[in-house]
Motif scaffolding. Structure first.
Motif, PDB file in Angstrom:
ATOM      1  N   LEU A  67      33.374  84.623  -2.547  1.00 19.20           N
ATOM      2  CA  LEU A  67      34.344  83.429  -1.915  1.00 19.20           C
ATOM      3  C   LEU A  67      33.488  82.244  -1.372  1.00 19.20           C
ATOM      4  O   LEU A  67      33.975  81.293  -1.184  1.00 19.20           O
ATOM      5  CB  LEU A  67      35.175  83.948  -0.854  1.00 19.20           C
ATOM      6  N   GLY A  68      32.088  82.703  -0.829  1.00 14.87           N
ATOM      7  CA  GLY A  68      31.455  81.382  -0.367  1.00 14.87           C
ATOM      8  C   GLY A  68      31.235  81.620   1.156  1.00 14.87           C
ATOM      9  O   GLY A  68      30.862  80.740   1.537  1.00 14.87           O
ATOM     10  N   CYS A  69      31.566  82.857   1.731  1.00 16.88           N
ATOM     11  CA  CYS A  69      31.480  82.969   3.285  1.00 16.88           C
ATOM     12  C   CYS A  69      30.044  83.273   3.536  1.00 16.88           C
ATOM     13  O   CYS A  69      29.359  83.877   2.742  1.00 16.88           O
ATOM     14  CB  CYS A  69      32.302  84.138   3.575  1.00 16.88           C
ATOM     15  N   VAL A  70      29.773  82.988   4.740  1.00 16.98           N
ATOM     16  CA  VAL A  70      28.450  83.496   5.390  1.00 16.98           C
ATOM     17  C   VAL A  70      28.840  84.978   5.746  1.00 16.98           C
ATOM     18  O   VAL A  70      29.932  85.029   6.497  1.00 16.98           O
ATOM     19  CB  VAL A  70      28.078  82.551   6.692  1.00 16.98           C
ATOM     20  N   VAL A  71      27.947  85.913   5.623  1.00 20.82           N
ATOM     21  CA  VAL A  71      28.625  87.277   5.874  1.00 20.82           C
ATOM     22  C   VAL A  71      27.530  88.100   7.004  1.00 20.82           C
ATOM     23  O   VAL A  71      26.434  87.427   7.063  1.00 20.82           O
ATOM     24  CB  VAL A  71      28.623  88.415   4.780  1.00 20.82           C
ATOM     25  N   ILE A  72      27.990  88.728   7.664  1.00 20.62           N
ATOM     26  CA  ILE A  72      27.498  89.620   8.605  1.00 20.62           C
ATOM     27  C   ILE A  72      27.920  91.086   8.726  1.00 20.62           C
ATOM     28  O   ILE A  72      28.904  91.513   8.878  1.00 20.62           O
ATOM     29  CB  ILE A  72      27.585  89.083  10.347  1.00 20.62           C
ATOM     30  N   ALA A 124      40.535  84.408   4.791  1.00 20.01           N
ATOM     31  CA  ALA A 124      39.258  83.800   4.628  1.00 20.01           C
ATOM     32  C   ALA A 124      39.451  82.463   3.582  1.00 20.01           C
ATOM     33  O   ALA A 124      39.052  81.581   3.614  1.00 20.01           O
ATOM     34  CB  ALA A 124      37.861  84.523   4.125  1.00 20.01           C
ATOM     35  N   ARG A 125      40.147  82.915   2.433  1.00 17.18           N
ATOM     36  CA  ARG A 125      40.622  81.834   1.411  1.00 17.18           C
ATOM     37  C   ARG A 125      41.420  80.936   1.965  1.00 17.18           C
ATOM     38  O   ARG A 125      41.405  79.799   1.740  1.00 17.18           O
ATOM     39  CB  ARG A 125      41.314  82.853   0.261  1.00 17.18           C
ATOM     40  N   TRP A 126      42.318  81.312   2.804  1.00 18.33           N
ATOM     41  CA  TRP A 126      43.355  80.358   3.327  1.00 18.33           C
ATOM     42  C   TRP A 126      42.556  79.428   4.229  1.00 18.33           C
ATOM     43  O   TRP A 126      42.814  78.190   4.385  1.00 18.33           O
ATOM     44  CB  TRP A 126      44.322  80.951   4.362  1.00 18.33           C
ATOM     45  N   ALA A 127      41.578  79.757   4.944  1.00 15.69           N
ATOM     46  CA  ALA A 127      40.508  79.192   6.014  1.00 15.69           C
ATOM     47  C   ALA A 127      39.912  77.832   5.102  1.00 15.69           C
ATOM     48  O   ALA A 127      40.027  76.809   5.339  1.00 15.69           O
ATOM     49  CB  ALA A 127      39.737  79.998   6.671  1.00 15.69           C
ATOM     50  N   GLN A 128      39.559  78.555   3.831  1.00 14.79           N
ATOM     51  CA  GLN A 128      38.913  77.586   2.777  1.00 14.79           C
ATOM     52  C   GLN A 128      39.797  76.372   2.566  1.00 14.79           C
ATOM     53  O   GLN A 128      39.513  75.122   2.622  1.00 14.79           O
ATOM     54  CB  GLN A 128      38.371  78.102   1.759  1.00 14.79           C
ATOM     55  N   ILE A 129      40.986  76.939   2.109  1.00 13.63           N
ATOM     56  CA  ILE A 129      42.057  75.825   1.656  1.00 13.63           C
ATOM     57  C   ILE A 129      42.461  74.882   2.640  1.00 13.63           C
ATOM     58  O   ILE A 129      42.671  73.671   2.370  1.00 13.63           O
ATOM     59  CB  ILE A 129      43.173  76.790   1.086  1.00 13.63           C
ATOM     60  N   LEU A 130      42.538  75.272   4.249  1.00 15.26           N
ATOM     61  CA  LEU A 130      42.833  74.517   5.063  1.00 15.26           C
ATOM     62  C   LEU A 130      41.527  73.531   5.584  1.00 15.26           C
ATOM     63  O   LEU A 130      41.848  72.644   6.372  1.00 15.26           O
ATOM     64  CB  LEU A 130      43.204  75.418   6.181  1.00 15.26           C
ATOM     65  N   GLY A 131      40.518  73.652   4.860  1.00 14.57           N
ATOM     66  CA  GLY A 131      39.536  72.890   4.891  1.00 14.57           C
ATOM     67  C   GLY A 131      38.262  73.208   5.845  1.00 14.57           C
ATOM     68  O   GLY A 131      37.503  72.333   6.182  1.00 14.57           O
ATOM     69  N   LYS A 145      41.573  73.667  10.730  1.00 13.25           N
ATOM     70  CA  LYS A 145      41.612  72.190  10.269  1.00 13.25           C
ATOM     71  C   LYS A 145      40.435  72.163   9.798  1.00 13.25           C
ATOM     72  O   LYS A 145      39.357  72.515   9.731  1.00 13.25           O
ATOM     73  CB  LYS A 145      41.729  71.117  11.313  1.00 13.25           C
ATOM     74  N   PRO A 146      40.380  70.904   8.746  1.00 10.31           N
ATOM     75  CA  PRO A 146      39.322  70.407   8.077  1.00 10.31           C
ATOM     76  C   PRO A 146      37.890  70.363   9.058  1.00 10.31           C
ATOM     77  O   PRO A 146      37.687  69.684  10.074  1.00 10.31           O
ATOM     78  CB  PRO A 146      39.576  69.018   7.502  1.00 10.31           C
ATOM     79  N   GLY A 147      36.925  70.962   8.766  1.00 12.52           N
ATOM     80  CA  GLY A 147      35.627  70.780   9.448  1.00 12.52           C
ATOM     81  C   GLY A 147      35.450  72.024  10.299  1.00 12.52           C
ATOM     82  O   GLY A 147      34.175  72.249  10.816  1.00 12.52           O
ATOM     83  N   ASP A 148      36.440  72.789  10.538  1.00  7.73           N
ATOM     84  CA  ASP A 148      36.292  73.864  11.593  1.00  7.73           C
ATOM     85  C   ASP A 148      35.433  75.044  11.149  1.00  7.73           C
ATOM     86  O   ASP A 148      35.042  75.310   9.650  1.00  7.73           O
ATOM     87  CB  ASP A 148      37.626  74.585  11.732  1.00  7.73           C
ATOM     88  N   LYS A 149      34.733  75.526  12.061  1.00  9.05           N
ATOM     89  CA  LYS A 149      33.839  76.802  11.776  1.00  9.05           C
ATOM     90  C   LYS A 149      34.552  78.085  12.224  1.00  9.05           C
ATOM     91  O   LYS A 149      35.216  78.006  13.308  1.00  9.05           O
ATOM     92  CB  LYS A 149      32.342  76.778  12.530  1.00  9.05           C
ATOM     93  N   VAL A 150      35.046  78.842  11.327  1.00 10.70           N
ATOM     94  CA  VAL A 150      35.977  79.993  11.623  1.00 10.70           C
ATOM     95  C   VAL A 150      35.027  81.266  11.422  1.00 10.70           C
ATOM     96  O   VAL A 150      34.398  81.569  10.254  1.00 10.70           O
ATOM     97  CB  VAL A 150      37.011  80.032  10.445  1.00 10.70           C
ATOM     98  N   GLY A 151      35.378  82.247  12.394  1.00  8.72           N
ATOM     99  CA  GLY A 151      34.738  83.727  12.118  1.00  8.72           C
ATOM    100  C   GLY A 151      36.110  84.543  11.958  1.00  8.72           C
ATOM    101  O   GLY A 151      37.069  84.423  12.682  1.00  8.72           O
ATOM    102  N   ILE A 152      35.858  85.474  10.837  1.00  9.47           N
ATOM    103  CA  ILE A 152      36.895  86.628  10.950  1.00  9.47           C
ATOM    104  C   ILE A 152      36.471  87.722  10.955  1.00  9.47           C
ATOM    105  O   ILE A 152      35.344  88.246  10.375  1.00  9.47           O
ATOM    106  CB  ILE A 152      37.483  86.559   9.396  1.00  9.47           C
ATOM    107  N   TRP A 153      36.804  88.978  12.017  1.00 10.74           N
ATOM    108  CA  TRP A 153      36.401  90.058  11.953  1.00 10.74           C
ATOM    109  C   TRP A 153      37.228  91.074  11.393  1.00 10.74           C
ATOM    110  O   TRP A 153      38.482  90.868  11.502  1.00 10.74           O
ATOM    111  CB  TRP A 153      36.296  90.437  13.581  1.00 10.74           C
TER     112      TRP A 153
END
Ligand SMILES: [Zn+2]
Ligand SMILES: [Zn+2]
Length: 415
Positions: free
Chosen positions: A261-266, A234-241, A216-224
């Motif tokens: 896409l603008g993700c923080v990468v590890i 990652a793109r859907w997470a951005q669209i979802l806010g 949801k808007p404002g969430d911090k999301v990690g994707i492995w």
């Protein structure tokens, strides 16, 4: 050569027998006409073969002339021989689209309609389908092996082996599609094959990953995992806010796409994901998505356990997700886990009050919404499509994709 996993599954299939289903699995075939298709011959052995052309075999079927198909990250489990249920001669592929060229008498879709097909074969009338839980459809998979392993039979899937029905797949010139009015989505002219194809799995599956994670808007999301599903999520997470999306992978060219896409990468070869995330976000992430899966053991311990068949699936990615997640957060497992894992982090889940969500995307519930996002341009899948090729080149592409060569993420294939 078939490997032990597939030999054991084939033996169990013979011993246990089959449950009745609402449709046949093997299509009727044309007496003389042939087609080209990608056929599984064994571990690391996919071939471009000539096979009989399928026909409409039930009143609710269509015959689809395939105009576009692709390899899924999960097809690599078949290629490596690690997912049980494959038999020599199986036609693979569960992501495809095309033109309706023949149909049974019960089908409303007109001949000539351009459609995308869902990877999961749903009947439309069982209790699960009535609740739009299409990937839980109870009537399309006869496998008692799956029922014995998991307690219940799974949905039938195109081109994914006999644990899910042994249906012929869509990496082919033609494919028979059961219950076509439910399992096909007509595509308007303004959406080209190059975008529509991915509604069959990637776009809906990656949305489902975020939906399970209640992003949801404002969430911090990690994707492995930055394969097609991870990148698409990652793109859907951005669209979802989501305010931040952290992308984790060991493959630099995939991290480059995530960066764009603008993700923080590890890069996990250089930085420990859990330590790095806890420095960035001391409270942890709201949602952690596992888009990697059962094959990816990292530690020597789990590599040995998998090699000795002490576990089929490694829980290391899920463990990292649970550690990086904030208390009361959600771990969403969209990756495939077909077996059992040792050292599963039940304590972390329980003590941190985490919710673990998992499952496959009920494509037919999601794809109309996703199609609208394609039409408006809000979701443009072009960013994860790296290669275009012909069907005859697909056996080589399996090798390249499996070995992560040439920056391959997602291929667009014309038969
Ligand atoms: Zn797929
Ligand atoms: Zn059903």
């Amino acid at each position: 050569m078939m490997n032990p996993t597939n030999i054991m599954a084939a033996v169990a299939d013979k011993v246990l027998g089959h449950n009745p289903t609402s449709t046949r699995q093997q299509p009727k075939t044309h007496p003389t006409e042939k087609m080209k298709a990608i056929v599984w011959h064994g571990k690391f052995d996919m071939r471009y073969d000539e096979v009989p052309r399928p026909m409409v075999s039930e009143p609710h079927d269509i015959l689809l002339k395939v105009t576009a198909t692709t390899i899924c990250g999960s097809d690599l489990h078949l290629y490596s021989g690690e997912l049980p249920g494959m038999e020599k001669g199986d036609i693979v592929g569960h992501e495809f689209m095309g033109i309706v060229v023949d149909k049974g008498p019960d089908v409303k879709l007109p001949i000539g309609t351009r459609v995308v097909v869902a990877f999961d074969i749903a009947c439309g009338f069982c209790d699960f389908c009535k609740r739009e839980e299409y990937t839980s459809c109870d009537t399309t998979n006869p496998s008692r092996v799956a029922e014995t392993m998991f307690g219940h039979a799974l949905v039938g899937v195109f081109g994914y082996g006999h644990m899910v029905g042994g249906y012929w797949g869509g990496q082919a010139e033609y494919v028979r599609v059961p219950f076509a009015d439910l399992n096909c989505l007509p595509i308007p002219e303004d959406v080209p094959d190059e975008k529509a194809l991915y509604l069959s799995d990637v776009i809906s599956t990656s949305f489902h990953a975020c939906e399970m994670g209640k992003v949801k808007p404002g969430d911090k999301v990690g994707i492995w995992g930055m394969g097609p599903i991870g990148l698409a999520a990652a793109r859907w997470a951005q669209i979802l806010g989501a305010s931040t999306v952290v992308a984790i992978s060991g493959t630099e060219d995939r991290l480059d796409i995530a960066r764009s896409l603008g993700c923080v990468v590890i890069n996990y070869h250089e930085q420990d994901p859990v330590e790095t995330i806890s420095k960035m976000f001391p409270q942890g992430l709201d949602c952690c998505i596992d888009a990697a899966g059962f094959r990816f053991a990292k530690s020597i311990g789990h590599k040995i356990q998998r090699a000795l068949l002490l576990e089929s699936d490694t829980p290391e990615i899920i463990t990292e997700c649970c550690k990086a997640c904030r208390k009361n957060g959600i771990v969403s497992v969209i990756a495939d886990y077909p077996g059992t894992a040792n050292n599963f982090p039940i304590g972390t889940i329980s003590m941190k009050h985490l919710r673990l969500e998992s499952g496959q995307s009920p494509t037919q519930r999601i794809w109309k919404m996703a199609l609208e996002k394609l039409r408006t341009g809000e979701y443009d899948p072009s960013f994860f499509v790296t290669h275009t090729m012909r069907l005859k080149d697909v056996p080589d592409a399996y090798k390249q994709f499996y070995n992560r060569e040439g920056g391959m993420v997602k291929i667009f294939v014309r038969p």
